[in-house]
Design a protein around this motif. Structure first.
Motif, mmCIF file in Angstrom:
data_model
loop_
_atom_site.group_PDB
_atom_site.id
_atom_site.type_symbol
_atom_site.label_atom_id
_atom_site.label_comp_id
_atom_site.label_asym_id
_atom_site.label_seq_id
_atom_site.Cartn_x
_atom_site.Cartn_y
_atom_site.Cartn_z
ATOM 1 N N HIS A 42 0.990 -1.024 0.064
ATOM 2 C CA HIS A 42 0.077 0.083 -0.019
ATOM 3 C C HIS A 42 1.023 1.164 0.071
ATOM 4 O O HIS A 42 1.701 1.638 0.998
ATOM 5 N N TRP A 44 2.264 4.614 0.616
ATOM 6 C CA TRP A 44 1.750 5.764 1.541
ATOM 7 C C TRP A 44 2.559 6.954 0.538
ATOM 8 O O TRP A 44 3.218 7.055 -0.130
ATOM 9 N N GLU A 112 5.361 -0.698 9.855
ATOM 10 C CA GLU A 112 3.923 0.037 9.357
ATOM 11 C C GLU A 112 4.133 0.963 7.991
ATOM 12 O O GLU A 112 3.333 1.186 7.418
ATOM 13 N N ALA A 116 4.786 -1.341 4.721
ATOM 14 C CA ALA A 116 3.591 -1.227 4.652
ATOM 15 C C ALA A 116 2.816 -2.425 5.151
ATOM 16 O O ALA A 116 1.785 -2.816 4.455
ATOM 17 N N ASN A 117 2.973 -2.666 6.465
ATOM 18 C CA ASN A 117 2.377 -3.661 7.436
ATOM 19 C C ASN A 117 2.333 -5.155 6.515
ATOM 20 O O ASN A 117 1.489 -6.001 7.038
ATOM 21 N N ARG A 167 -6.452 -3.565 5.429
ATOM 22 C CA ARG A 167 -6.454 -2.267 5.993
ATOM 23 C C ARG A 167 -7.767 -1.926 6.858
ATOM 24 O O ARG A 167 -8.920 -2.676 6.197
ATOM 25 N N PRO A 168 -7.867 -1.092 7.694
ATOM 26 C CA PRO A 168 -9.343 -0.753 8.275
ATOM 27 C C PRO A 168 -10.198 -0.454 7.023
ATOM 28 O O PRO A 168 -9.946 0.479 6.094
HETATM 29 C C1 LIG Z 1 -0.075 0.260 8.542
HETATM 30 O O1 LIG Z 1 -1.156 0.157 9.587
HETATM 31 C C2 LIG Z 1 -1.194 1.079 10.175
HETATM 32 C C3 LIG Z 1 -2.238 0.951 11.406
HETATM 33 O O2 LIG Z 1 -3.441 0.443 10.795
HETATM 34 C C4 LIG Z 1 -1.788 2.292 9.389
HETATM 35 O O3 LIG Z 1 -1.833 3.681 10.264
HETATM 36 C C5 LIG Z 1 -0.788 2.541 8.352
HETATM 37 O O4 LIG Z 1 -1.051 3.589 7.492
HETATM 38 C C6 LIG Z 1 -0.366 1.537 7.381
HETATM 39 N N1 LIG Z 1 0.542 1.460 6.554
HETATM 40 C C7 LIG Z 1 0.437 1.643 5.246
HETATM 41 C C8 LIG Z 1 1.534 2.017 4.421
HETATM 42 O O5 LIG Z 1 -0.676 1.394 4.802
#
Ligand SMILES: *[C@@H]1O[C@H](CO)[C@@H](O)[C@H](O)[C@H]1NC(C)=O
Ligand SMILES: *[C@@H]1O[C@H](CO)[C@@H](O)[C@H](O)[C@H]1NC(C)=O
Ligand SMILES: *[C@@H]1O[C@H](CO)[C@@H](O)[C@H](O)[C@H]1NC(C)=O
Ligand SMILES: *[C@@H]1O[C@H](CO)[C@@H](O)[C@H](O)[C@H]1NC(C)=O
Ligand SMILES: *[C@@H]1O[C@H](CO)[C@@H](O)[C@H](O)[C@H]1NC(C)=O
Ligand SMILES: *[C@@H]1O[C@H](CO)[C@@H](O)[C@H](O)[C@H]1NC(C)=O
Length: 219
Positions: A42, A44, A112, A116-117, A167-168
Motif C-alpha cells: 500500500h 503511502w 508500518e 507497509a504492514n 487495512r481498516p
Molecule cells: C499500516 O497500519 C497502520 C495501522 O493500521 C496504518 O496507520 C498505516 O497507514 C498502515 N501503513 C500503510 C503503508 O498502509
C-alpha cells in the motif's frame, strides 16, 4: 542380569530418542518454497516506485510486469511486488529481506511504513537482536514477510499468491472486488483470518505477468 537390564533401558531410551527425532522431522511444515509470491504494497504518501524497488531489491520494470494499471499518481493504491517465497527453517513460508535502518527508525516505522504492514513489530522483534528502543542507524535489519505457495487440498488451480495486509475498512467483499477472486475462495484459503479486523495478512490467489492465474506446481 543387571547390566543387561541397563542395556535394555539404554536401547529403549535410544528408540524413544529416535522416535522423538522422527516425529520432530515429520512436523517440518515445509520442504521448499516456490519461485515467487507477490507482496501487496500500500503506497503511502511520499513512497514511490524507486523506493519500493530499493526496499524489495527488485528492479522497477520487473515490478511493473505485475501491475498493468499503475496510475501516474499511485499514492494510496496498492502495488504488487514479486519476491521469492522460501521455506524458512523448515517451518513456514516467507522471505527475509535486509533493510538498512534510517535515522529514527523503530520496528514500528519499519513494519508500518517501510514495509507497509507486510510484517509486524512482534515479528521484527523476534528475528532481530536489537531491543525495540535501541535500534542503531544504518545497520541491516531482518524483515521477514510471510507468503503462500498454495494448497493442493483447496485447489490445484492456484499457484501464485499475494501477501495482502488488510487495512481498516477493507472487508471480505472489498478484497474480493479489489483482487477479482471470489469471496468463498478467499475464505477457504484463509481459515482463521478475520476479514473484518482491518489488520493482519491474508493470502490471495494472484495473476502472473500474462494476466493468468498460474496453477499449483505439484512437487
Ligand atoms: C499500516 O497500519 C497502520 C495501522 O493500521 C496504518 O496507520 C498505516 O497507514 C498502515 N501503513 C500503510 C503503508 O498502509
Ligand atoms: C521517492 O521516495 C523517496 C523516499 O520517500 C524520496 O527520497 C525520493 O525523493 C522520491 N523520488 C521521487 C522521484 O519522487
Ligand atoms: C495521498 O493520499 C492521502 C490519503 O488519501 C491524501 O490525504 C493526500 O493528500 C495524498 N497526497 C497526494 C500528494 O496526492
Ligand atoms: C508469519 O508466519 C509465522 C509462522 O506461521 C507467524 O508466527 C507470524 O505471526 C506470521 N507473521 C505475520 C506478520 O502474520
Ligand atoms: C538476522 O538473522 C540472522 C539469521 O538468523 C542473524 O544471524 C542475524 O543476527 C539477524 N540480524 C539481526 C540484526 O538481528
Ligand atoms: C473480527 O474483527 C472485528 C473487528 O475487530 C470484530 O468486531 C469481530 O468480532 C471479529 N470477528 C471474529 C470472529 O473474531
Amino acid at each position: 542380569m543387571i547390566i543387561l537390564a541397563e542395556g535394555n533401558i539404554h536401547i529403549k531410551f535410544l528408540a524413544f530418542y529416535v522416535f522423538l527425532l522422527l516425529s520432530f522431522k515429520a512436523k517440518a511444515k515445509c520442504k521448499t518454497g516456490c519461485n515467487f509470491a507477490l507482496a501487496s504494497y500500500h503506497v503511502w504518501e511520499g513512497a514511490n516506485l524507486t523506493y519500493i524497488s530499493n526496499i524489495f531489491g527488485q528492479q522497477v520494470p520487473e515490478i511493473l510486469q505485475y501491475n498493468r494499471q499503475v496510475l501516474r499518481d499511485y499514492n494510496g493504491t496498492r502495488i504488487k511486488v514479486p519476491f521469492s517465497c522460501d521455506c524458512l527453517n523448515g517451518d513456514f513460508l516467507g522471505h527475509t529481506f535486509t533493510y538498512i535502518t534510517q535515522h529514527d527508525d523503530t520496528y514500528n516505522t519499519i513494519a508500518e511504513n517501510a514495509f507497509a504492514n507486510l510484517t509486524t513489530v512482534e515479528w521484527l522483534s523476534r528475528v532481530n537482536v536489537y531491543a525495540p528502543t535501541q535500534i542503531p542507524d544504518k545497520v541491516p535489519i531482518n524483515v521477514t514477510v510471510n507468503c503462500s505457495c498454495g494448497n493442493r487440498h483447496v485447489s490445484k488451480d492456484y499457484g501464485l499468491f499475494e501477501t495482502y495486509p488488510l487495512r481498516p475498512g477493507e472487508d471480505l467483499s472489498f478484497v474480493a472486488v479489489e483482487t477479482g477472486v471470489p469471496a468463498g475462495l478467499l475464505v477457504t484459503y484463509n481459515r482463521g483470518s478475520n476479514f473484518s479486523s482491518g489488520n493482519g495478512l491474508v493470502f490471495v490467489p494472484a495473476r502472473d505477468q500474462n494476466g493468468n492465474f498460474p496453477p499449483l506446481k505439484l512437487r
